[in-house]
Write a protein that holds these residues in place. Structure first.
Motif, short mmCIF file in Angstrom:
data_model
loop_
_atom_site.label_atom_id
_atom_site.label_comp_id
_atom_site.label_asym_id
_atom_site.label_seq_id
_atom_site.Cartn_x
_atom_site.Cartn_y
_atom_site.Cartn_z
N HIS A 1 0.81 28.61 70.44
CA HIS A 1 0.31 27.22 70.47
C HIS A 1 0.36 26.57 69.09
CE1 HIS A 1 -3.58 28.33 68.55
NE2 HIS A 1 -3.31 29.50 69.09
N ASP B 1 -2.64 30.48 62.75
CA ASP B 1 -3.09 30.72 64.12
C ASP B 1 -2.26 29.89 65.09
OD1 ASP B 1 -4.40 30.90 66.55
OD2 ASP B 1 -6.40 30.49 65.74
N GLY B 2 -1.55 30.56 66.00
CA GLY B 2 -0.72 29.86 66.98
C GLY B 2 0.64 29.51 66.44
N GLU C 1 -4.67 25.10 73.37
CA GLU C 1 -5.14 26.48 73.46
C GLU C 1 -6.57 26.64 72.95
OE1 GLU C 1 -5.73 30.72 72.32
OE2 GLU C 1 -5.82 28.98 71.03
N GLU C 2 -6.89 25.94 71.87
CA GLU C 2 -8.16 26.21 71.19
C GLU C 2 -9.39 25.64 71.90
OE1 GLU C 2 -8.57 28.29 68.97
OE2 GLU C 2 -6.81 28.45 67.69
N HIS D 1 1.09 36.85 67.11
CA HIS D 1 -0.10 36.13 66.65
C HIS D 1 -0.67 36.84 65.43
CE1 HIS D 1 -3.83 33.81 66.99
NE2 HIS D 1 -3.23 33.08 67.90
N HIS E 1 -6.10 34.95 74.11
CA HIS E 1 -4.85 34.28 73.74
C HIS E 1 -4.15 33.80 75.01
CE1 HIS E 1 -5.10 35.66 69.60
NE2 HIS E 1 -5.42 36.86 70.05
ZN ZN Z 1 -4.34 31.32 68.48
#
Ligand code: ZN
Length: 426
Positions: free
Chosen positions: A93, A104-105, A138-139, A204, A372
């Protein structure tokens, strides 16, 4: 086993990702929604999120991928195989938490793109198509509920979901989708069939320090902990903090405190390492000189063993019931999430481990304690995850960092695992 010639670049382990290109792209994305502290804020479907997605779409098109966007805002880029399917999918993401990090992502998206670009640049043909995915939302830091895009793909959300949820400003998800050029009325069409996807791999950052402590650059995930969450409400009797005698009070805050202690005690003594957290608490009416009439709080359980996790959760509720009875309080506990932990299928683990060994990588097998997109995708297809060491275990903060060397090793592992799963043709 058939012995393969090492002549062709797409065979053997000679093919490598371009770590420098990956690094430059992570840096370029890190400038979109950059914060003063060195992190990023790219909330789902915000202007920054849209800008980042558009940039990645440009890169995907330049890499020769067939790009399409679904009604939930997910972006897919396909590299056709000799056969129509099932396809091998990889991705992550681009959205972030408020004041989050640059890796992150983003790492999983850029490595997916890099792998496909390397295959394209070297003319590597595969029997099965490979598709990269950029999952939306996603978050869950803007609209309630995380993993929005992958949940739409797996059909876990109702088609009218965009009309059900609003962000903190009161903006309906449907309007945010429309602003991003999407058609919320077609949200249900984002659902895909599991039989069309052979496997989903996600790279990730680890977001913890197990790899750092083990001195390993990359990890292969063996299981993904499933969350089991409650919103608890305890009701008692309000009163004056000074005038009301201690005896005979019905104070929901004291009961909440006891339950919170119980959560920690049960998690600390868990045999399967189940983790328990109370991350939100609110008192009503909420004054320093008022015994609360009501206290609301959340309990978040994460476990690799579903049986143990659910047993501990139930033990906590039994304790809550007992305490409330003793103190003359009433309570409710609403389940807000209940997802089974994911055990990575042995065949996928085998491919990842064999590939890592053939590449000569120093890897570690470990569970993922964070959720995830891969956790959601496991509802419809086998999944696998590659972790890249996080410096200091820091994540969801501007200090989030992984080195170019570690990222390159994770990327090479993803590249060759994808190639093995999509079956190279030479
Ligand atoms: Zn993530």
């Amino acid at each position: 086993m058939q012995r393969r010639s090492e002549k062709h670049l797409c065979e053997g382990m000679t093919l490598k990702i371009n770590g420098r290109r990956v690094w430059e792209r992570i840096e370029e994305l890190g400038r979109i929604g950059a914060t003063e502290e060195g992190g990023v804020s790219r909330l789902a479907f915000s202007q920054e999120d849209r800008q980042a997605t558009e940039l990645v779409i440009e890169w995907m098109q330049a890499a020769g991928l067939q790009v399409r966007r679904d009604a939930a805002g997910n972006v897919f880029g396909r590299r056709p195989g000799e056969e129509a399917g099932p396809l091998v999918m990889t991705g992550s993401h681009l959205d972030s938490v408020a004041s989050g990090g640059r890796f992150d992502g983003v790492l999983g998206v850029i490595l997916a793109l890099e792998c496909l670009q390397v295959l394209e640049d070297n003319g590597c043909k595969t029997r099965l198509p490979i598709e990269m995915a950029v999952f939306a939302g996603e978050e869950g830091s803007r609209f309630p509920g995380c993993l929005l895009g992958s949940m739409a793909v797996t059909g876990l959300l109702p088609p009218d979901y965009p009309y059900q949820v609003r962000d903190a400003q009161g903006i309906l998800l449907a309007d945010a989708l429309r602003q991003a050029g999407l058609e919320p009325e077609r949200f249900g069409e984002a659902k895909r069939r599991g039989e069309d996807i052979k496997v989903f791999l996600e790279a990730h950052i680890e977001q913890a320090s197990v790899l750092e402590q083990a001195g390993k650059p990359v990890g292969i995930v063996s299981a993904i902990a499933g969350p089991h969450q409650y919103h608890v409400t305890i009701r008692g009797r309000s009163g004056h903090a000074g005038a009301t005698p201690m005896q005979g009070r019905a104070d929901p805050m004291v009961a909440a405190a006891q339950v919170i202690q119980k959560v920690e005690e049960l998690a600390l003594t868990s045999k399967a390492g189940t983790r328990g957290t109370v991350g939100f608490l609110q008192a009503f009416p909420g004054g320093h000189n008022v015994i609360p009439a009501q206290v609301d709080f959340t309990i978040d359980w994460r476990g690799i063993s579903e049986d143990e996790r659910d047993a501990i959760a139930q033990e906590t509720l039994d304790y809550l019931a007992q305490i409330c009875k003793e103190r003359g309080l009433t309570w409710t506990a609403e389940v807000t999430a209940h997802t089974a932990p994911v055990q990575i299928q042995p065949q996928v683990l085998e491919v990842l481990q064999t590939t890592a060994q053939r590449l000569g990588l120093d890897y570690h097998v470990l569970p993922s304690w964070a959720a995830h997109d891969a956790m959601i995708m496991s509802q419809i297809c086998p999944v696998g995850m590659i972790f890249v060491r996080s410096q200091g275990g820091l994540s969801h903060c501007p200090e989030e960092f992984s080195t170019l060397e570690d990222i390159t090793q994770g990327g090479d592992l993803l590249l060759h695992a994808l190639l093995a799963l999509a079956e190279p043709l030479v």
